[in-house]
Design a protein around this motif. Sequence first.
Motif, PDB file in Angstrom:
ATOM      1  N   PRO A   1       0.824  -1.204   0.000  1.00  0.00           N
ATOM      2  CA  PRO A   1       0.000   0.000   0.000  1.00  0.00           C
ATOM      3  C   PRO A   1       0.864   1.262   0.000  1.00  0.00           C
ATOM      4  N   LEU A   2       0.493   2.189  -0.867  1.00  0.00           N
ATOM      5  CA  LEU A   2       1.226   3.438  -0.988  1.00  0.00           C
ATOM      6  C   LEU A   2       0.321   4.467  -1.653  1.00  0.00           C
ATOM      7  N   ALA A   3       0.560   5.732  -1.354  1.00  0.00           N
ATOM      8  CA  ALA A   3      -0.182   6.811  -2.003  1.00  0.00           C
ATOM      9  C   ALA A   3       0.552   7.242  -3.265  1.00  0.00           C
ATOM     10  N   TYR A   4      -0.237   7.640  -4.254  1.00  0.00           N
ATOM     11  CA  TYR A   4       0.320   8.144  -5.512  1.00  0.00           C
ATOM     12  C   TYR A   4      -0.400   9.433  -5.868  1.00  0.00           C
ATOM     13  N   ALA A   5       0.377  10.402  -6.359  1.00  0.00           N
ATOM     14  CA  ALA A   5      -0.187  11.687  -6.773  1.00  0.00           C
ATOM     15  C   ALA A   5       0.354  12.017  -8.158  1.00  0.00           C
ATOM     16  N   TYR A   6      -0.431  11.697  -9.173  1.00  0.00           N
ATOM     17  CA  TYR A   6      -0.081  12.056 -10.547  1.00  0.00           C
ATOM     18  C   TYR A   6      -0.738  13.390 -10.884  1.00  0.00           C
ATOM     19  N   ASN A   7      -0.081  14.178 -11.749  1.00  0.00           N
ATOM     20  CA  ASN A   7      -0.539  15.548 -11.984  1.00  0.00           C
ATOM     21  C   ASN A   7      -0.407  15.958 -13.455  1.00  0.00           C
ATOM     22  N   PRO A   8      -1.039  15.224 -14.362  1.00  0.00           N
ATOM     23  CA  PRO A   8      -0.923  15.576 -15.786  1.00  0.00           C
ATOM     24  C   PRO A   8      -1.545  16.935 -16.094  1.00  0.00           C
ATOM     25  N   THR A   9      -0.925  17.641 -17.047  1.00  0.00           N
ATOM     26  CA  THR A   9      -1.442  18.930 -17.497  1.00  0.00           C
ATOM     27  C   THR A   9      -1.665  18.874 -19.002  1.00  0.00           C
ATOM     28  N   VAL A  10      -2.698  19.589 -19.444  1.00  0.00           N
ATOM     29  CA  VAL A  10      -3.015  19.676 -20.866  1.00  0.00           C
ATOM     30  C   VAL A  10      -3.351  21.116 -21.206  1.00  0.00           C
ATOM     31  N   ARG A  11      -2.351  21.888 -21.600  1.00  0.00           N
ATOM     32  CA  ARG A  11      -2.540  23.231 -22.157  1.00  0.00           C
ATOM     33  C   ARG A  11      -3.547  24.084 -21.368  1.00  0.00           C
ATOM     34  N   GLY A  12      -3.238  24.320 -20.117  1.00  0.00           N
ATOM     35  CA  GLY A  12      -4.086  25.164 -19.278  1.00  0.00           C
ATOM     36  C   GLY A  12      -5.062  24.403 -18.412  1.00  0.00           C
ATOM     37  N   ALA A  13      -5.028  23.074 -18.450  1.00  0.00           N
ATOM     38  CA  ALA A  13      -5.879  22.238 -17.598  1.00  0.00           C
ATOM     39  C   ALA A  13      -4.990  21.276 -16.810  1.00  0.00           C
ATOM     40  N   LYS A  14      -5.491  20.838 -15.660  1.00  0.00           N
ATOM     41  CA  LYS A  14      -4.709  19.946 -14.806  1.00  0.00           C
ATOM     42  C   LYS A  14      -5.645  19.096 -13.963  1.00  0.00           C
ATOM     43  N   SER A  15      -5.258  17.849 -13.759  1.00  0.00           N
ATOM     44  CA  SER A  15      -6.005  16.951 -12.869  1.00  0.00           C
ATOM     45  C   SER A  15      -5.027  16.345 -11.878  1.00  0.00           C
ATOM     46  N   GLU A  16      -5.372  16.393 -10.588  1.00  0.00           N
ATOM     47  CA  GLU A  16      -4.447  15.914  -9.558  1.00  0.00           C
ATOM     48  C   GLU A  16      -5.190  15.610  -8.272  1.00  0.00           C
ATOM     49  N   ASP A  17      -4.918  14.446  -7.713  1.00  0.00           N
ATOM     50  CA  ASP A  17      -5.352  14.080  -6.372  1.00  0.00           C
ATOM     51  C   ASP A  17      -4.359  13.087  -5.806  1.00  0.00           C
ATOM     52  N   THR A  18      -4.429  12.874  -4.508  1.00  0.00           N
ATOM     53  CA  THR A  18      -3.626  11.850  -3.855  1.00  0.00           C
ATOM     54  C   THR A  18      -4.501  10.624  -3.659  1.00  0.00           C
ATOM     55  N   VAL A  19      -4.039   9.493  -4.178  1.00  0.00           N
ATOM     56  CA  VAL A  19      -4.843   8.278  -4.240  1.00  0.00           C
ATOM     57  C   VAL A  19      -4.083   7.143  -3.566  1.00  0.00           C
ATOM     58  N   LEU A  20      -4.742   6.466  -2.644  1.00  0.00           N
ATOM     59  CA  LEU A  20      -4.159   5.298  -1.989  1.00  0.00           C
ATOM     60  C   LEU A  20      -4.393   4.067  -2.856  1.00  0.00           C
ATOM     61  N   LEU A  21      -3.318   3.379  -3.197  1.00  0.00           N
ATOM     62  CA  LEU A  21      -3.426   2.133  -3.951  1.00  0.00           C
ATOM     63  C   LEU A  21      -3.041   0.971  -3.040  1.00  0.00           C
ATOM     64  N   THR A  22      -3.890  -0.052  -3.029  1.00  0.00           N
ATOM     65  CA  THR A  22      -3.662  -1.250  -2.227  1.00  0.00           C
ATOM     66  C   THR A  22      -3.968  -2.476  -3.077  1.00  0.00           C
ATOM     67  N   ASP A  23      -3.814  -3.638  -2.500  1.00  0.00           N
ATOM     68  CA  ASP A  23      -4.176  -4.873  -3.206  1.00  0.00           C
ATOM     69  C   ASP A  23      -5.662  -4.909  -3.535  1.00  0.00           C
ATOM     70  N   ASP A  24      -6.454  -4.115  -2.810  1.00  0.00           N
ATOM     71  CA  ASP A  24      -7.901  -4.096  -3.033  1.00  0.00           C
ATOM     72  C   ASP A  24      -8.340  -3.070  -4.069  1.00  0.00           C
ATOM     73  N   GLY A  25      -7.411  -2.213  -4.537  1.00  0.00           N
ATOM     74  CA  GLY A  25      -7.791  -1.226  -5.540  1.00  0.00           C
ATOM     75  C   GLY A  25      -7.348   0.179  -5.185  1.00  0.00           C
ATOM     76  N   ALA A  26      -8.172   1.165  -5.574  1.00  0.00           N
ATOM     77  CA  ALA A  26      -7.807   2.576  -5.445  1.00  0.00           C
ATOM     78  C   ALA A  26      -8.811   3.317  -4.570  1.00  0.00           C
ATOM     79  N   GLU A  27      -8.306   4.226  -3.749  1.00  0.00           N
ATOM     80  CA  GLU A  27      -9.133   5.058  -2.872  1.00  0.00           C
ATOM     81  C   GLU A  27      -8.628   6.490  -2.938  1.00  0.00           C
TER      82      GLU A  27
END
Length: 398
Positions: A338-364
């Motif tokens: 289990p570990l948190a991941y924070a990806y932050n892709p940008t597209v020409r003035g737009a951005k999506s980002e959150d901190t997400v916990l990934l485990t053997d059971d999936g994503a939160e």
Amino acid sequence: MTDDASTGERAPGSEDGGVSEVDGLVDRTDDHLEHRRERLSDVLDGKGLDAVWFGRPNSFAWLTGGSNVVDRDADVGVAAAGYTRADGFVVVTDNIEAERLATEEVPEAFDVTSVPWYESSLAGAVADATAGAGAADFDVPGFEPLEVSRLRRPLAETDIERYRTLGRDVADALERVARELQAADTEHEVAAGLRVSLATRGIEAPVVLVGGSERAQRYRHYTPTRSELGDYALLSVTAERGGLYASATRTVAFEGAPEWLTDRHERAMQVETTALGATLRAAESGGTAGDVFEEVVAAYDAVGEAGEWKNHHQGGAAGFAGREWIATPGSDEAVEVPLAYAYNPTVRGAKSEDTVLLTDDGAEVLTRTGEWPTRTVASCGDGGFEIERHAVRSLRGE
């Protein structure tokens, strides 16, 4: 301890004992320390050491649950926490800080010792307190360097519990400010509001970015200025409490927001979702950050934004640093749960980002309140991964 009482946690420190409950707040000190003891005992045995020491603030917090920070510009705090074969959990500091740290910052399991401030440096005090071979995450003469990021991964169950509370509080602080914005607000004003909103929850804000419609299109790191927000705004934070870091971005649209904003935001959400799905598969197969990065690049191609990834890093693993590692071409960093991941892709003035916990059971999604509009977004890659992502919030007419 310094954790905000409103989080529903009892910070490690005031009592030793098992899982107990005082004033309705759960004390998991023993569980926290047992995890650290097991992990550090393995380090001592594996490297033939007698002691390991942590003076950098995030690693001091990882071990103790407390803070050694007085000067926030300093790379090393006012105390070092250690684990030694001879004495177990220990803290070394000077006589200025010892009583405060013992009373307010570290669990009773730590033996806090001090030296007169005028007689020794912290590095010297640590060296004197070590019988045998030592390693540290800061410069101590005669000691081995200690690679601490690897030690902090994966997360313990007690880390995850605190992370859930931190993520919710960060999202709440961010969204409360975002919902009240007006087009004529300046980036500086919004940034000040974000820092106050986070501070009232006992959260530090090492990164606060606010980009109005003009600057968000020009810069990936939209450090606040006196410019007005204009047609839309991006608000991004990386925030810390108790050593854990959570990152999130929210986008708001005002009257006159460009028609392309929603579409570009959708593309950024798809890339982010692809990165998360790729991370889960890499964790299951023993893959690397480089493997995830390849899928991120392919996702940009799939959404019609080939090469856009070159304009900004894409994020990566989080935890006791804003990013424990950043996904790059060919990186051999291990992908794990289990570990948190924070990806932050940008597209020409737009951005999506959150901190997400990934485990053997999936994503939160950790940085969520349930009070911001979301969309179910599908990965561009294999596996059919889907997750709720935070959409653009329209403030038109509000």
